[in-house]
Write a protein that holds these residues in place. Sequence first.
Motif, PDB file in Angstrom:
ATOM      1  N   LEU A 183      21.040  34.641  40.818  1.00  0.00           N
ATOM      2  CA  LEU A 183      20.612  35.993  40.423  1.00  0.00           C
ATOM      3  C   LEU A 183      19.269  35.362  40.517  1.00  0.00           C
ATOM      4  N   GLN A 184      18.974  34.629  39.588  1.00  0.00           N
ATOM      5  CA  GLN A 184      18.024  33.991  39.626  1.00  0.00           C
ATOM      6  C   GLN A 184      17.773  34.920  38.138  1.00  0.00           C
ATOM      7  N   ASP A 185      16.800  35.947  38.271  1.00  0.00           N
ATOM      8  CA  ASP A 185      16.116  36.634  36.928  1.00  0.00           C
ATOM      9  C   ASP A 185      17.165  38.025  37.318  1.00  0.00           C
ATOM     10  N   THR A 186      18.088  37.629  37.598  1.00  0.00           N
ATOM     11  CA  THR A 186      18.575  39.792  37.899  1.00  0.00           C
ATOM     12  C   THR A 186      19.931  39.376  37.056  1.00  0.00           C
ATOM     13  N   ILE A 187      20.011  40.842  36.615  1.00  0.00           N
ATOM     14  CA  ILE A 187      20.796  40.894  36.220  1.00  0.00           C
ATOM     15  C   ILE A 187      22.369  41.676  37.018  1.00  0.00           C
ATOM     16  N   LEU A 188      23.109  40.642  35.868  1.00  0.00           N
ATOM     17  CA  LEU A 188      24.975  40.977  36.948  1.00  0.00           C
ATOM     18  C   LEU A 188      25.537  41.327  36.341  1.00  0.00           C
ATOM     19  N   ILE A 189      26.022  42.967  36.579  1.00  0.00           N
ATOM     20  CA  ILE A 189      27.080  43.488  35.345  1.00  0.00           C
ATOM     21  C   ILE A 189      27.982  43.826  36.197  1.00  0.00           C
ATOM     22  N   TYR A 190      29.096  42.950  36.120  1.00  0.00           N
ATOM     23  CA  TYR A 190      30.413  43.200  36.366  1.00  0.00           C
ATOM     24  C   TYR A 190      31.889  43.783  35.882  1.00  0.00           C
ATOM     25  N   ASP A 191      32.078  45.052  36.765  1.00  0.00           N
ATOM     26  CA  ASP A 191      33.076  45.753  36.179  1.00  0.00           C
ATOM     27  C   ASP A 191      34.260  45.284  36.488  1.00  0.00           C
ATOM     28  N   ALA A 192      35.550  44.725  35.601  1.00  0.00           N
ATOM     29  CA  ALA A 192      36.093  44.145  36.603  1.00  0.00           C
ATOM     30  C   ALA A 192      37.709  44.395  35.702  1.00  0.00           C
ATOM     31  N   THR A 193      37.649  45.598  35.666  1.00  0.00           N
ATOM     32  CA  THR A 193      38.532  46.552  35.072  1.00  0.00           C
ATOM     33  C   THR A 193      40.281  46.684  36.375  1.00  0.00           C
ATOM     34  N   GLN A 194      40.314  46.585  36.883  1.00  0.00           N
ATOM     35  CA  GLN A 194      41.102  45.978  37.691  1.00  0.00           C
ATOM     36  C   GLN A 194      42.063  45.077  37.584  1.00  0.00           C
ATOM     37  N   THR A 195      40.874  43.863  37.409  1.00  0.00           N
ATOM     38  CA  THR A 195      41.563  42.617  37.733  1.00  0.00           C
ATOM     39  C   THR A 195      40.999  41.771  36.564  1.00  0.00           C
ATOM     40  N   LEU A 196      41.153  42.265  35.120  1.00  0.00           N
ATOM     41  CA  LEU A 196      40.553  41.570  33.731  1.00  0.00           C
ATOM     42  C   LEU A 196      41.950  40.718  33.611  1.00  0.00           C
ATOM     43  N   GLY A 197      43.068  41.724  33.297  1.00  0.00           N
ATOM     44  CA  GLY A 197      43.764  40.464  32.835  1.00  0.00           C
ATOM     45  C   GLY A 197      43.735  39.261  33.574  1.00  0.00           C
ATOM     46  N   LEU A 198      43.758  39.097  35.140  1.00  0.00           N
ATOM     47  CA  LEU A 198      43.837  38.324  35.928  1.00  0.00           C
ATOM     48  C   LEU A 198      42.614  37.109  35.671  1.00  0.00           C
ATOM     49  N   ILE A 199      41.955  37.428  35.758  1.00  0.00           N
ATOM     50  CA  ILE A 199      40.183  37.149  34.885  1.00  0.00           C
ATOM     51  C   ILE A 199      40.529  35.916  33.926  1.00  0.00           C
ATOM     52  N   ALA A 200      41.428  36.367  32.698  1.00  0.00           N
ATOM     53  CA  ALA A 200      41.804  35.983  31.167  1.00  0.00           C
ATOM     54  C   ALA A 200      42.364  34.097  31.971  1.00  0.00           C
ATOM     55  N   PHE A 201      43.064  34.782  33.361  1.00  0.00           N
ATOM     56  CA  PHE A 201      43.439  32.917  33.699  1.00  0.00           C
ATOM     57  C   PHE A 201      42.495  32.309  34.553  1.00  0.00           C
ATOM     58  N   ASN A 202      42.079  32.038  35.451  1.00  0.00           N
ATOM     59  CA  ASN A 202      41.297  32.195  36.033  1.00  0.00           C
ATOM     60  C   ASN A 202      39.947  31.877  36.460  1.00  0.00           C
ATOM     61  N   PRO A 203      39.250  31.061  35.518  1.00  0.00           N
ATOM     62  CA  PRO A 203      38.285  30.217  35.408  1.00  0.00           C
ATOM     63  C   PRO A 203      37.193  30.727  36.480  1.00  0.00           C
ATOM     64  N   LYS A 204      37.564  30.194  38.125  1.00  0.00           N
ATOM     65  CA  LYS A 204      36.958  30.424  39.121  1.00  0.00           C
ATOM     66  C   LYS A 204      36.631  31.700  39.447  1.00  0.00           C
ATOM     67  N   GLN A 205      37.449  32.988  39.060  1.00  0.00           N
ATOM     68  CA  GLN A 205      37.658  34.466  38.634  1.00  0.00           C
ATOM     69  C   GLN A 205      36.380  34.765  37.934  1.00  0.00           C
ATOM     70  N   ASN A 206      35.908  33.797  36.962  1.00  0.00           N
ATOM     71  CA  ASN A 206      35.281  34.797  35.375  1.00  0.00           C
ATOM     72  C   ASN A 206      33.588  33.759  35.655  1.00  0.00           C
ATOM     73  N   PRO A 207      33.027  35.015  35.833  1.00  0.00           N
ATOM     74  CA  PRO A 207      31.045  34.484  36.330  1.00  0.00           C
ATOM     75  C   PRO A 207      30.467  33.908  34.467  1.00  0.00           C
ATOM     76  N   LEU A 208      31.763  34.244  33.546  1.00  0.00           N
ATOM     77  CA  LEU A 208      31.036  33.775  32.134  1.00  0.00           C
ATOM     78  C   LEU A 208      31.193  32.449  32.674  1.00  0.00           C
ATOM     79  N   LEU A 209      32.353  31.513  33.114  1.00  0.00           N
ATOM     80  CA  LEU A 209      33.059  30.667  33.343  1.00  0.00           C
ATOM     81  C   LEU A 209      32.298  29.834  35.146  1.00  0.00           C
ATOM     82  N   SER A 210      32.155  30.487  35.770  1.00  0.00           N
ATOM     83  CA  SER A 210      32.078  29.957  37.062  1.00  0.00           C
ATOM     84  C   SER A 210      30.189  29.770  37.344  1.00  0.00           C
ATOM     85  N   MET A 211      29.767  30.647  36.205  1.00  0.00           N
ATOM     86  CA  MET A 211      27.702  30.483  37.044  1.00  0.00           C
ATOM     87  C   MET A 211      27.393  30.279  36.191  1.00  0.00           C
ATOM     88  N   PRO A 212      26.017  29.474  36.088  1.00  0.00           N
ATOM     89  CA  PRO A 212      25.160  29.354  35.175  1.00  0.00           C
ATOM     90  C   PRO A 212      25.291  29.738  33.901  1.00  0.00           C
TER      91      PRO A 212
END
Length: 406
Positions: A183-212
Amino acid sequence: MDNLEILEQLNRKYDNYNRNTLPLCAAENVMSDFSKLPLSSSIQEKYIMGGTLDLQIEHNFMESSLLFEYYELLSKLGKELYGADYTDGRTLTGMNALTTLLMSAFKAGDKVLISSSDVGGHGSIPIICKRLGLIYEELPYNYDEFDFDYQKINHIIKSEQLAGIIIGLSDIQYPPEIQQLELQDTILIYDATQTLGLIAFNPKQNPLLSMPIENKIILLGATHKTIPGPSCGLIMAKNLSFAHELDKKINPDYIRNIQMHQILSLIYTLIEFQIYGEDYMKQMVKNTALLTSMLEPHFEILKKGNRFSETHQIHFHIESGELDTFYKNATFHSVTLNKRDKKIYRNSGIRIGTQEITRYGYSTAELSQVANVLSLLKVKQNSTTDKDINSILQKLVQNKTVHYCF
């Protein structure tokens, strides 16, 4: 007929429909009685001004210090479930959250890349971008992999002045591997509406935990799909300095009064989801695989190689000449699903979801009957076919007790 009689008639009509529907729409879910408790609370009539990170006492309402404690509890839940250091539940829907963020993060003339409708992107995103004066192009996509072309995207980030990337997928069988973005300085907005439940239990799908952590990333979503809660827009971030800048603009610029009873209902939902959600998500994905295997002999399943869908959604192609008939038959029998004309469906297909039937405790026996119903909907309807479908549905719709809850 006076208005009260009209209302009673409408309520009876809806209750009858809801009671007799086989819910396969991938965009809906059912709330527990526990989650619904706050929706009639007097808290809905109260006001709080200012952001969610700090309580602003000056020019606020007398009860604001009490209400701010609910903000703090929601933030605690966002941290525990998603690793977020900023959690905001004030927007009403996922698209309301996205629109608010686009107004807060960008200015007219900024260039952004967006997920197109053909790859499953939400159809409102280009409309909103255009209305806000953003210059947008579609994100490069690899249809064979059912994912974005990250090599091309990273090249664009490095070679152009790109303000942001906006990903919002309504149709998603395989969560995107967005951690490949540089990303560098580029903003990422990830609307994960459909999979928000899955992301809670899968850090690999969560950009807050899998990205710098220094990346400017927003994870957001509506909370009434794989999260079985009220209609809220949940906005989360890890980079606090970035979140502070957005929070100052969200309120007071774009949000004043809020729906506090919705936020409280979301808190109830997330507390319940902390306890039961992981088992619910595992069973949901298992049900997706089971139902897919049962449908394969009857439908042209759209998938990545030999991999079944890894979310609650199942996509299958139906020839355009047969699609309207299938959809008409489904509507006639109150089987809820979505007709699609996007490229990822080979321009003609159906989307179904397992999130709600999983909440009702459906497993192998019920899923087999669901597959039977869907295969019968393909057949040209006659009185015998209708009778067979109705016989199966009468048994299926009796089983609507909510599971994975208090």
